[in-house]
Motif scaffolding. Structure first.
Motif, PDB file in Angstrom:
ATOM      1  N   THR A  33       0.880  -1.266  -0.160  1.00 43.22           N
ATOM      2  CA  THR A  33       0.156  -0.124  -0.114  1.00 43.22           C
ATOM      3  C   THR A  33       0.967   1.433   0.195  1.00 43.22           C
ATOM      4  OG1 THR A  33      -1.895   0.646   1.425  1.00 43.22           O
ATOM      5  CG2 THR A  33      -0.146   0.380   2.699  1.00 43.22           C
ATOM      6  N   THR A  34       0.263   2.284  -0.656  1.00 43.10           N
ATOM      7  CA  THR A  34       0.764   3.722  -0.446  1.00 43.10           C
ATOM      8  C   THR A  34       1.565   4.002   1.433  1.00 43.10           C
ATOM      9  OG1 THR A  34      -1.493   3.975  -2.031  1.00 43.10           O
ATOM     10  CG2 THR A  34       0.545   6.239  -0.349  1.00 43.10           C
ATOM     11  N   THR A 138       2.756   0.614  10.720  1.00 48.18           N
ATOM     12  CA  THR A 138       1.814   1.824  10.798  1.00 48.18           C
ATOM     13  C   THR A 138       0.368   1.464   9.920  1.00 48.18           C
ATOM     14  OG1 THR A 138       2.289   2.754   8.798  1.00 48.18           O
ATOM     15  CG2 THR A 138       3.498   3.146  10.143  1.00 48.18           C
ATOM     16  N   GLU A 139       0.674   0.296   9.562  1.00 47.89           N
ATOM     17  CA  GLU A 139      -0.495   0.131   9.104  1.00 47.89           C
ATOM     18  C   GLU A 139      -2.017  -1.312   9.061  1.00 47.89           C
ATOM     19  OE1 GLU A 139       0.386  -2.331   5.316  1.00 47.89           O
ATOM     20  OE2 GLU A 139       2.125  -0.518   4.938  1.00 47.89           O
ATOM     21  N   GLY A 140      -1.376  -0.577  11.117  1.00 45.38           N
ATOM     22  CA  GLY A 140      -1.792  -2.446  11.651  1.00 45.38           C
ATOM     23  C   GLY A 140      -1.581  -3.241  11.866  1.00 45.38           C
ATOM     24  N   ASP A 142      -3.773  -6.071  11.195  1.00 44.18           N
ATOM     25  CA  ASP A 142      -5.421  -6.926  10.574  1.00 44.18           C
ATOM     26  C   ASP A 142      -4.927  -6.671   8.656  1.00 44.18           C
ATOM     27  OD1 ASP A 142      -5.668  -4.206  10.186  1.00 44.18           O
ATOM     28  OD2 ASP A 142      -7.327  -4.594  10.737  1.00 44.18           O
ATOM     29  N   MET A 143      -3.696  -6.731   9.027  1.00 39.98           N
ATOM     30  CA  MET A 143      -3.669  -6.207   7.151  1.00 39.98           C
ATOM     31  C   MET A 143      -3.384  -7.575   6.371  1.00 39.98           C
ATOM     32  SD  MET A 143      -3.098  -3.685   6.125  1.00 39.98           S
ATOM     33  CE  MET A 143      -4.753  -3.246   7.337  1.00 39.98           C
ATOM     34  N   LYS A 146      -6.820  -8.925   6.817  1.00 44.49           N
ATOM     35  CA  LYS A 146      -7.972  -8.123   5.296  1.00 44.49           C
ATOM     36  C   LYS A 146      -7.926  -7.989   4.214  1.00 44.49           C
ATOM     37  CE  LYS A 146      -9.394  -3.904   8.078  1.00 44.49           C
ATOM     38  NZ  LYS A 146      -8.988  -2.684   8.079  1.00 44.49           N
TER      39      LYS A 146
ATOM     40  N   GLY B  35      -3.630   1.919   6.410  1.00 49.57           N
ATOM     41  CA  GLY B  35      -3.168   2.400   7.752  1.00 49.57           C
ATOM     42  C   GLY B  35      -3.125   3.748   7.906  1.00 49.57           C
ATOM     43  N   THR B  39     -10.161   3.822  10.588  1.00 48.69           N
ATOM     44  CA  THR B  39     -11.173   3.436  11.770  1.00 48.69           C
ATOM     45  C   THR B  39     -10.711   3.804  13.255  1.00 48.69           C
ATOM     46  OG1 THR B  39     -11.345   1.571  10.366  1.00 48.69           O
ATOM     47  CG2 THR B  39     -11.726   1.239  12.934  1.00 48.69           C
ATOM     48  N   ASP B  68     -12.798  -4.272  10.907  1.00 47.31           N
ATOM     49  CA  ASP B  68     -13.122  -2.659  11.273  1.00 47.31           C
ATOM     50  C   ASP B  68     -14.357  -2.969  11.840  1.00 47.31           C
ATOM     51  OD1 ASP B  68     -10.370  -1.778  10.492  1.00 47.31           O
ATOM     52  OD2 ASP B  68     -11.208  -1.310   7.893  1.00 47.31           O
ATOM     53  N   ARG B  71     -13.864  -3.498  15.748  1.00 51.68           N
ATOM     54  CA  ARG B  71     -13.569  -2.526  16.169  1.00 51.68           C
ATOM     55  C   ARG B  71     -14.548  -1.559  16.728  1.00 51.68           C
ATOM     56  NH1 ARG B  71      -8.510  -0.186  12.781  1.00 51.68           N
ATOM     57  NH2 ARG B  71      -8.168   0.977  15.023  1.00 51.68           N
TER      58      ARG B  71
END
Lengths: 208, 208
Positions: A33-34, A138-140, A142-143, A146, B35, B39, B68, B71
């Protein structure tokens, strides 16, 4: 219709694979991802691979502009800019056209930096030897859950920005477990471009 | 073909707009890459809006799974899960179907959390009152330049995780300038869910 598009892409990906292998160029499609840190990671990897005497190039894929291209050039990594216009992923046709303008005999290793996105690139192999997906802390955590498709499609998965894991309160083991379950036992590769942790292991994997 | 799809989506977006306004529900489409902190930001905003006596709901859009959604529920925010299956963005048709299963008379404010992505959602308005795009400092300082379309389409742009700006070495002013130039003078809204900076200003903007 969708099937036709995907089949045509696979055909062109095969074409790219023969072109690259024929020219003796190892290649990897870098997805993520970005903000996952793809550009900084590729620069770091390129420098180490160049130190080992190999010639490295990068196709910098983006929707628009040449920000990544400029970063590669400034860092001394030979780059080729590739814009999709509107599309959320590179495809084998775009890479085919880019390869036409690159002197492959000048290269030993080619990174293809895909458009920042964890969804779209999964369906479109480009013909590289391997596909690498980068996520960052930094994306958490749960990547993987998901976006299972892209992690199933990728040969290598990197968990980047590990220097921030504690500050972000990310459950690193959970992500590793998710990835292991999804792939039947493969390990995520933790990296930090800032500290250098995991970078040499990743180079080893790419050159293996 | 592409034009037809976009026109059909706009038609359904209008339909959603009438449905939501008819029920007296304010709504915002929250876009941003994986990220960016969508959320956590929506949870923070929801709590403040609820403190002001309004009833809040969230449509949690994702490709797959219900991380999500979970959460939101755990945080006490009423949520509705919406999976796209494979698509990299929500569209007005999916939201139309989700709205059918929500008792809108129980709500005053609805967040629609789009799929994590800075490319795909731009072309697909959902019929919400406004569209908000979230970027974070961990994505670097070239996001606006790389993804002009989504910043032009959004009514509000948020620059999140400002507590990490210094550590990430991000040139905040550059991003603000890029956004100002692109939009003819609009200001990015800096936020930090961790410190709370900018959150009340953003709530004010959403309820304005």
């Amino acid at each position: 219709m969708e099937t036709d598009v995907l089949a045509e892409n696979r055909h062109l990906a095969d074409h790219n694979r023969y072109t690259l292998r024929g020219a003796g160029v190892r290649s990897v499609d870098v997805m993520g991802t970005t903000g996952a840190g793809k550009t900084a990671l590729i620069i770091k990897l390129s420098k180490i691979i160049m130190e080992r005497g190999l010639r490295v190039g990068v196709i910098a894929g983006d929707v628009t502009g040449q920000d990544d291209y400029d970063r590669f050039q400034e860092a001394g990594v030979k780059a080729f800019n590739l814009n999709t216009g509107k599309e959320c992923h590179l495809d084998a046709n775009l890479v085919d056209k880019a390869l036409d303008s690159i002197d492959l005999l000048d290269l030993d290793f080619l990174f293809v930096e895909n458009v920042g996105n964890l969804v779209c690139p999964a369906d479109f192999p480009l013909g590289t030897d391997s596909r690498l997906v980068v996520i960052s802390v930094t994306e958490g955590d749960d990547m993987v859950r998901k976006h299972p498709m892209i992690f199933q499609d990728a040969d290598i998965a990197v968990f980047n920005k590990m220097d921030l894991a504690e500050y972000m309160g990310v459950d690193v083991e959970r992500v590793k477990d998710d990835y292991r379950k999804l792939t039947g036992g493969k390990d995520l590769m933790p990296t930090s471009v800032r500290t250098g942790d995991g970078i040499r292991e990743l180079v080893g994997r790419l050159l293996d």
